[in-house]
Design a protein around this motif. Structure first.
Motif, PDB file in Angstrom:
ATOM      1  N   LEU A   1       1.146  14.334  25.253  1.00 54.58           N
ATOM      2  CA  LEU A   1      -0.720  14.684  25.368  1.00 54.58           C
ATOM      3  C   LEU A   1      -1.760  14.813  23.967  1.00 54.58           C
ATOM      4  CD1 LEU A   1      -3.688  15.947  26.852  1.00 54.58           C
ATOM      5  CD2 LEU A   1      -3.342  17.828  26.847  1.00 54.58           C
ATOM      6  N   ASN A   2      -0.439  15.787  23.189  1.00 56.53           N
ATOM      7  CA  ASN A   2      -1.588  16.038  21.599  1.00 56.53           C
ATOM      8  C   ASN A   2      -1.152  14.304  21.013  1.00 56.53           C
ATOM      9  OD1 ASN A   2      -1.650  18.083  23.078  1.00 56.53           O
ATOM     10  ND2 ASN A   2      -0.222  19.559  21.599  1.00 56.53           N
ATOM     11  N   CYS A   3       0.083  13.828  20.799  1.00 51.30           N
ATOM     12  CA  CYS A   3       0.246  12.848  20.544  1.00 51.30           C
ATOM     13  C   CYS A   3      -1.188  11.151  21.219  1.00 51.30           C
ATOM     14  CB  CYS A   3       1.103  12.287  19.979  1.00 51.30           C
ATOM     15  SG  CYS A   3       2.252  13.624  18.989  1.00 51.30           S
ATOM     16  N   ARG A   4      -0.044  10.863  22.141  1.00 52.87           N
ATOM     17  CA  ARG A   4       0.163   9.822  22.623  1.00 52.87           C
ATOM     18  C   ARG A   4      -1.604   9.496  23.419  1.00 52.87           C
ATOM     19  NH1 ARG A   4       2.766   6.084  26.015  1.00 52.87           N
ATOM     20  NH2 ARG A   4       5.195   7.226  25.605  1.00 52.87           N
ATOM     21  N   ALA A   5      -2.258  10.607  24.123  1.00 57.63           N
ATOM     22  CA  ALA A   5      -3.825  10.898  23.858  1.00 57.63           C
ATOM     23  C   ALA A   5      -4.122  10.301  22.874  1.00 57.63           C
ATOM     24  CB  ALA A   5      -3.576  11.842  24.961  1.00 57.63           C
ATOM     25  N   VAL A   6      -4.789  10.830  21.731  1.00 61.33           N
ATOM     26  CA  VAL A   6      -5.334  10.451  20.733  1.00 61.33           C
ATOM     27  C   VAL A   6      -5.099   9.152  19.979  1.00 61.33           C
ATOM     28  CG1 VAL A   6      -5.475  11.648  17.668  1.00 61.33           C
ATOM     29  CG2 VAL A   6      -4.850  13.490  20.121  1.00 61.33           C
TER      30      VAL A   6
ATOM     31  N   THR B   1       3.230  17.854  16.526  1.00 58.43           N
ATOM     32  CA  THR B   1       1.945  16.863  16.765  1.00 58.43           C
ATOM     33  C   THR B   1       0.560  17.362  16.351  1.00 58.43           C
ATOM     34  OG1 THR B   1       1.663  18.406  18.370  1.00 58.43           O
ATOM     35  CG2 THR B   1       3.192  16.404  19.472  1.00 58.43           C
ATOM     36  N   LYS B   2       0.488  18.742  15.877  1.00 58.95           N
ATOM     37  CA  LYS B   2      -0.861  17.964  14.939  1.00 58.95           C
ATOM     38  C   LYS B   2      -1.233  18.355  13.775  1.00 58.95           C
ATOM     39  CE  LYS B   2      -3.162  20.287  18.458  1.00 58.95           C
ATOM     40  NZ  LYS B   2      -3.769  18.831  19.452  1.00 58.95           N
ATOM     41  N   ALA B   3       0.094  17.771  12.449  1.00 61.37           N
ATOM     42  CA  ALA B   3       0.577  16.906  11.560  1.00 61.37           C
ATOM     43  C   ALA B   3      -0.174  16.107  11.990  1.00 61.37           C
ATOM     44  CB  ALA B   3       1.959  17.821  11.215  1.00 61.37           C
ATOM     45  N   PHE B   4       0.713  15.233  12.795  1.00 58.06           N
ATOM     46  CA  PHE B   4      -0.266  14.270  12.834  1.00 58.06           C
ATOM     47  C   PHE B   4      -1.066  13.765  13.804  1.00 58.06           C
ATOM     48  CE2 PHE B   4      -0.392  10.648  16.636  1.00 58.06           C
ATOM     49  CZ  PHE B   4       0.115   9.364  16.318  1.00 58.06           C
ATOM     50  N   VAL B   5      -1.673  14.317  14.355  1.00 61.93           N
ATOM     51  CA  VAL B   5      -2.906  14.236  14.440  1.00 61.93           C
ATOM     52  C   VAL B   5      -3.740  13.787  13.263  1.00 61.93           C
ATOM     53  CG1 VAL B   5      -5.593  15.307  15.385  1.00 61.93           C
ATOM     54  CG2 VAL B   5      -3.268  15.164  16.972  1.00 61.93           C
TER      55      VAL B   5
ATOM     56  N   MET C   1     -15.380  13.238  21.075  1.00 62.01           N
ATOM     57  CA  MET C   1     -14.340  14.144  20.334  1.00 62.01           C
ATOM     58  C   MET C   1     -12.986  13.850  20.953  1.00 62.01           C
ATOM     59  SD  MET C   1     -14.681  18.082  19.521  1.00 62.01           S
ATOM     60  CE  MET C   1     -16.403  17.551  18.789  1.00 62.01           C
ATOM     61  N   ASN C   2     -11.776  13.924  20.146  1.00 65.48           N
ATOM     62  CA  ASN C   2     -10.150  13.963  20.912  1.00 65.48           C
ATOM     63  C   ASN C   2      -9.895  15.957  20.982  1.00 65.48           C
ATOM     64  OD1 ASN C   2      -9.433  11.805  22.229  1.00 65.48           O
ATOM     65  ND2 ASN C   2      -8.998  10.941  19.802  1.00 65.48           N
ATOM     66  N   ASN C   3     -10.419  16.717  22.010  1.00 62.05           N
ATOM     67  CA  ASN C   3     -10.025  18.212  21.818  1.00 62.05           C
ATOM     68  C   ASN C   3      -9.202  18.565  22.337  1.00 62.05           C
ATOM     69  OD1 ASN C   3     -10.660  20.454  20.624  1.00 62.05           O
ATOM     70  ND2 ASN C   3     -12.406  21.099  21.326  1.00 62.05           N
ATOM     71  N   ALA C   4      -7.905  17.991  22.894  1.00 58.39           N
ATOM     72  CA  ALA C   4      -7.008  18.146  23.786  1.00 58.39           C
ATOM     73  C   ALA C   4      -5.889  18.620  23.044  1.00 58.39           C
ATOM     74  CB  ALA C   4      -7.066  17.161  24.856  1.00 58.39           C
ATOM     75  N   GLY C   5      -5.472  19.482  24.559  1.00 65.00           N
ATOM     76  CA  GLY C   5      -3.693  20.066  23.636  1.00 65.00           C
ATOM     77  C   GLY C   5      -3.324  20.503  24.332  1.00 65.00           C
ATOM     78  N   PHE C   6      -1.674  20.867  24.164  1.00 62.69           N
ATOM     79  CA  PHE C   6      -1.131  22.579  24.489  1.00 62.69           C
ATOM     80  C   PHE C   6       0.019  22.628  24.065  1.00 62.69           C
ATOM     81  CE2 PHE C   6       0.322  18.978  27.020  1.00 62.69           C
ATOM     82  CZ  PHE C   6       1.820  19.876  27.641  1.00 62.69           C
ATOM     83  N   ALA C   7       0.584  23.917  24.118  1.00 64.29           N
ATOM     84  CA  ALA C   7       1.939  24.299  23.673  1.00 64.29           C
ATOM     85  C   ALA C   7       2.742  24.181  24.286  1.00 64.29           C
ATOM     86  CB  ALA C   7       1.253  25.284  22.414  1.00 64.29           C
ATOM     87  N   VAL C   8       3.720  24.600  24.122  1.00 60.81           N
ATOM     88  CA  VAL C   8       4.934  25.420  24.860  1.00 60.81           C
ATOM     89  C   VAL C   8       5.721  26.224  24.054  1.00 60.81           C
ATOM     90  CG1 VAL C   8       7.220  25.403  26.162  1.00 60.81           C
ATOM     91  CG2 VAL C   8       5.438  23.463  25.980  1.00 60.81           C
ATOM     92  N   HIS C   9       5.637  27.727  24.918  1.00 61.08           N
ATOM     93  CA  HIS C   9       5.950  28.560  23.109  1.00 61.08           C
ATOM     94  C   HIS C   9       7.377  28.983  23.097  1.00 61.08           C
ATOM     95  CE1 HIS C   9       2.252  30.232  21.954  1.00 61.08           C
ATOM     96  NE2 HIS C   9       1.771  29.801  23.259  1.00 61.08           N
ATOM     97  N   GLY C  10       8.412  28.960  22.364  1.00 63.71           N
ATOM     98  CA  GLY C  10       9.624  29.477  23.065  1.00 63.71           C
ATOM     99  C   GLY C  10      10.372  28.137  21.946  1.00 63.71           C
ATOM    100  N   GLY C  11      11.440  29.067  21.204  1.00 68.56           N
ATOM    101  CA  GLY C  11      12.785  28.573  20.926  1.00 68.56           C
ATOM    102  C   GLY C  11      13.385  26.270  21.174  1.00 68.56           C
ATOM    103  N   PHE C  12      13.133  25.946  20.487  1.00 66.53           N
ATOM    104  CA  PHE C  12      13.286  24.198  20.800  1.00 66.53           C
ATOM    105  C   PHE C  12      14.180  24.133  21.324  1.00 66.53           C
ATOM    106  CE2 PHE C  12      14.509  19.655  20.062  1.00 66.53           C
ATOM    107  CZ  PHE C  12      13.893  19.436  19.903  1.00 66.53           C
ATOM    108  N   ALA C  13      15.892  24.206  20.739  1.00 67.42           N
ATOM    109  CA  ALA C  13      17.058  24.777  21.659  1.00 67.42           C
ATOM    110  C   ALA C  13      16.856  25.020  23.620  1.00 67.42           C
ATOM    111  CB  ALA C  13      18.009  24.773  20.937  1.00 67.42           C
ATOM    112  N   GLU C  14      15.991  25.819  23.031  1.00 66.47           N
ATOM    113  CA  GLU C  14      15.971  26.538  24.958  1.00 66.47           C
ATOM    114  C   GLU C  14      14.860  26.186  25.834  1.00 66.47           C
ATOM    115  OE1 GLU C  14      17.644  28.384  22.467  1.00 66.47           O
ATOM    116  OE2 GLU C  14      15.670  28.514  21.473  1.00 66.47           O
TER     117      GLU C  14
END
Length: 124
Positions: A26-31, A69-73, A1-14
């Motif tokens: 982590l969310n794509c390459r590791a999967v 990344t979750k859409a990718f998964v 079961m691939n159940n690893a992932g994390f997120a960074v909150h905030g505006g993309f440009a910032e």
């Protein structure tokens, strides 16, 4: 079961680029890496479960990279499903709050989360 992932909150440009690239790694390459390793040695009847997120379907502002990344998964898992249809092992994309999403049944970490009740179908 691939159940690893994390997120960074905030505006993309910032958000620092390295932080966004870390989410991608982590969310794509590791999967991809773990799915490849698993399927190369999977026995008949084995199942690969990739845990996704509802954010893959409904992106949230401030979580753009994580949502992507979750859409990718989900998409990657669906592609594997079609490719593995006639092979030894299966796969299942699993999104939190999706009851019965994987062959692990009640042991699935997604099944442990409360879900919204499904509407009862009405007779026409």
């Amino acid at each position: 079961m691939n159940n690893a992932g994390f997120a960074v909150h905030g505006g993309f440009a910032e958000t620092p680029l390295e932080d966004s690239l870390g989410v991608l790694d982590l969310n794509c390459r590791a999967v991809v890496t773990l799915a490849h390793a698993f399927l190369a040695h999977a026995r008949p009847g084995a199942a690969l479960v990739n845990v996704s997120s509802t954010l893959g379907f409904t992106p949230k502002p401030g979580l753009g990279v994580h949502s992507a990344t979750k859409a990718f998964v989900t998409s990657f898992s669906e592609a594997l499903a079609r490719a593995q249809r006639w092979s030894r092992a299966g796969r299942t994309p699993c999104s939190p709050r999706s009851p019965g999403c994987c062959p692990a049944g009640p042991r699935c970490p997604c099944s442990a989360r409360p879900s919204r009740p499904r509407p009862t179908p009405r007779a026409a």
